[in-house]
Design a protein around this motif. Structure first.
Motif, PDB file in Angstrom:
ATOM      1  N   ASP A  40      81.966  62.276  16.675  1.00 47.04           N
ATOM      2  CA  ASP A  40      80.830  63.177  16.459  1.00 47.04           C
ATOM      3  C   ASP A  40      80.811  63.730  15.031  1.00 47.04           C
ATOM      4  O   ASP A  40      79.804  64.298  14.606  1.00 47.04           O
ATOM      5  CB  ASP A  40      80.862  64.344  17.444  1.00 47.04           C
ATOM      6  N   LEU A  41      81.912  63.590  14.310  1.00 48.35           N
ATOM      7  CA  LEU A  41      82.002  64.107  12.946  1.00 48.35           C
ATOM      8  C   LEU A  41      81.649  63.049  11.893  1.00 48.35           C
ATOM      9  O   LEU A  41      81.655  63.338  10.705  1.00 48.35           O
ATOM     10  CB  LEU A  41      83.403  64.673  12.695  1.00 48.35           C
ATOM     11  N   HIS A  42      81.345  61.824  12.350  1.00 41.74           N
ATOM     12  CA  HIS A  42      80.918  60.765  11.423  1.00 41.74           C
ATOM     13  C   HIS A  42      79.549  61.098  10.851  1.00 41.74           C
ATOM     14  O   HIS A  42      78.656  61.545  11.581  1.00 41.74           O
ATOM     15  CB  HIS A  42      80.778  59.424  12.151  1.00 41.74           C
ATOM     16  N   PRO A  43      79.333  60.845   9.557  1.00 42.52           N
ATOM     17  CA  PRO A  43      77.970  60.940   9.014  1.00 42.52           C
ATOM     18  C   PRO A  43      77.085  59.877   9.674  1.00 42.52           C
ATOM     19  O   PRO A  43      77.575  58.823  10.095  1.00 42.52           O
ATOM     20  CB  PRO A  43      78.148  60.643   7.524  1.00 42.52           C
ATOM     21  N   GLU A  44      75.806  60.149   9.764  1.00 40.65           N
ATOM     22  CA  GLU A  44      74.868  59.209  10.382  1.00 40.65           C
ATOM     23  C   GLU A  44      74.934  57.824   9.739  1.00 40.65           C
ATOM     24  O   GLU A  44      74.778  56.815  10.423  1.00 40.65           O
ATOM     25  CB  GLU A  44      73.433  59.748  10.307  1.00 40.65           C
ATOM     26  N   SER A  45      75.183  57.776   8.435  1.00 40.83           N
ATOM     27  CA  SER A  45      75.252  56.474   7.752  1.00 40.83           C
ATOM     28  C   SER A  45      76.402  55.632   8.302  1.00 40.83           C
ATOM     29  O   SER A  45      76.266  54.408   8.435  1.00 40.83           O
ATOM     30  CB  SER A  45      75.400  56.665   6.244  1.00 40.83           C
ATOM     31  N   ASN A  46      77.514  56.258   8.646  1.00 42.24           N
ATOM     32  CA  ASN A  46      78.637  55.516   9.236  1.00 42.24           C
ATOM     33  C   ASN A  46      78.280  54.999  10.626  1.00 42.24           C
ATOM     34  O   ASN A  46      78.593  53.862  10.976  1.00 42.24           O
ATOM     35  CB  ASN A  46      79.886  56.406   9.345  1.00 42.24           C
ATOM     36  N   VAL A  47      77.645  55.841  11.424  1.00 43.03           N
ATOM     37  CA  VAL A  47      77.259  55.441  12.774  1.00 43.03           C
ATOM     38  C   VAL A  47      76.304  54.257  12.706  1.00 43.03           C
ATOM     39  O   VAL A  47      76.463  53.269  13.442  1.00 43.03           O
ATOM     40  CB  VAL A  47      76.627  56.622  13.545  1.00 43.03           C
ATOM     41  N   ALA A  48      75.334  54.315  11.805  1.00 40.75           N
ATOM     42  CA  ALA A  48      74.367  53.226  11.666  1.00 40.75           C
ATOM     43  C   ALA A  48      75.064  51.936  11.239  1.00 40.75           C
ATOM     44  O   ALA A  48      74.754  50.849  11.754  1.00 40.75           O
ATOM     45  CB  ALA A  48      73.295  53.609  10.651  1.00 40.75           C
ATOM     46  N   LYS A  49      75.996  52.049  10.334  1.00 47.73           N
ATOM     47  CA  LYS A  49      76.716  50.875   9.851  1.00 47.73           C
ATOM     48  C   LYS A  49      77.523  50.229  10.981  1.00 47.73           C
ATOM     49  O   LYS A  49      77.471  49.018  11.172  1.00 47.73           O
ATOM     50  CB  LYS A  49      77.636  51.291   8.692  1.00 47.73           C
ATOM     51  N   GLY A 123      77.021  52.300  25.874  1.00 47.35           N
ATOM     52  CA  GLY A 123      76.514  53.499  25.224  1.00 47.35           C
ATOM     53  C   GLY A 123      77.345  53.985  24.057  1.00 47.35           C
ATOM     54  O   GLY A 123      77.178  55.108  23.609  1.00 47.35           O
ATOM     55  N   HIS A 124      78.236  53.161  23.520  1.00 45.35           N
ATOM     56  CA  HIS A 124      79.042  53.565  22.367  1.00 45.35           C
ATOM     57  C   HIS A 124      78.584  52.760  21.168  1.00 45.35           C
ATOM     58  O   HIS A 124      78.246  51.584  21.288  1.00 45.35           O
ATOM     59  CB  HIS A 124      80.528  53.315  22.646  1.00 45.35           C
ATOM     60  N   PHE A 125      78.586  53.391  19.991  1.00 40.48           N
ATOM     61  CA  PHE A 125      78.059  52.722  18.817  1.00 40.48           C
ATOM     62  C   PHE A 125      79.002  51.686  18.222  1.00 40.48           C
ATOM     63  O   PHE A 125      78.616  50.907  17.367  1.00 40.48           O
ATOM     64  CB  PHE A 125      77.663  53.744  17.729  1.00 40.48           C
ATOM     65  N   MET A 126      80.240  51.651  18.656  1.00 43.12           N
ATOM     66  CA  MET A 126      81.224  50.723  18.098  1.00 43.12           C
ATOM     67  C   MET A 126      81.204  49.424  18.902  1.00 43.12           C
ATOM     68  O   MET A 126      81.679  49.392  20.031  1.00 43.12           O
ATOM     69  CB  MET A 126      82.609  51.359  18.153  1.00 43.12           C
ATOM     70  N   PRO A 127      80.653  48.343  18.348  1.00 44.33           N
ATOM     71  CA  PRO A 127      80.607  47.092  19.102  1.00 44.33           C
ATOM     72  C   PRO A 127      81.975  46.427  19.183  1.00 44.33           C
ATOM     73  O   PRO A 127      82.810  46.574  18.289  1.00 44.33           O
ATOM     74  CB  PRO A 127      79.620  46.240  18.307  1.00 44.33           C
TER      75      PRO A 127
END
Length: 174
Positions: A40-49, A123-127
């Motif tokens: 939850d502390l990741h910047p949005e740019s990291n999550v998108a990447k 439902g997790h952003f990490m593939p």
């Protein structure tokens, strides 16, 4: 054996899918401690990447690690125990987080076991495709890093109890 302060901050670490969030949530409930989900502390740019299947670079990670380190310092500075999740795959990342009263808890699992877990997670952003890069980056913590290692092969509730037992922590109502 890791040294524990009277009011430690535990950093639950390991590759994606090792069970960090589940084990940390169980620990926080049993201990009555503050809990922060490092993702939850990741910047949005990291999550998108990561969502796009691109591994993070060190440059991507430094602001995230600084945010987690700030959360840790806030807790250790006030003597408030806490638990935070963070992959903390490399020693230089853990160096940013390390401090008095910080204990790293490494959930160590085989690539096959972790891959199976990721295949069933939704439902997790990490593939799952990024798992290989995480294992390639992983530098297991050493005892001088004030760490303990657990096999991520038991049920999460058993892993949480093992952490409590090994670190001699007191549960709520005990």
């Amino acid at each position: 054996m890791a040294k524990t302060a009277q009011h430690p901050v535990l950093v639950i670490m390991g590759v994606s899918g090792s069970g960090k969030s589940t084990v940390a949530g169980l620990l926080a409930g049993r201990l009555g401690w503050d809990f922060a989900e490092g993702d939850d502390l990741h910047p949005e740019s990291n999550v998108a990447k990561m969502h796009a299947g691109q591994p993070l670079t060190d440059e991507d990670r430094w602001p995230w690690l600084d945010s987690i380190a700030g959360w840790i310092r806030q807790h250790t500075g006030t003597g408030t125990p806490g638990i935070v999740t963070c992959s903390a795959l490399k020693k230089r990342y853990r160096d940013v987080l390390r401090g008095e009263g910080v204990v790293f808890v490494f959930l160590d699992g085989s690539k096959d076991r972790i891959s199976d877990r990721l295949a069933t997670r939704h439902g997790h952003f990490m593939p799952a495709a990024l798992l290989e890069s995480q294992f390639e980056a992983l530098e297991a913590p050493t005892p001088e890093e004030n760490s303990i290692t657990l096999s991520a092969s038991s049920a999460p509730s058993e892993e949480a109890q093992e952490i409590i037992d090994r670190l001699h922590l007191t549960t709520v109502g005990a």
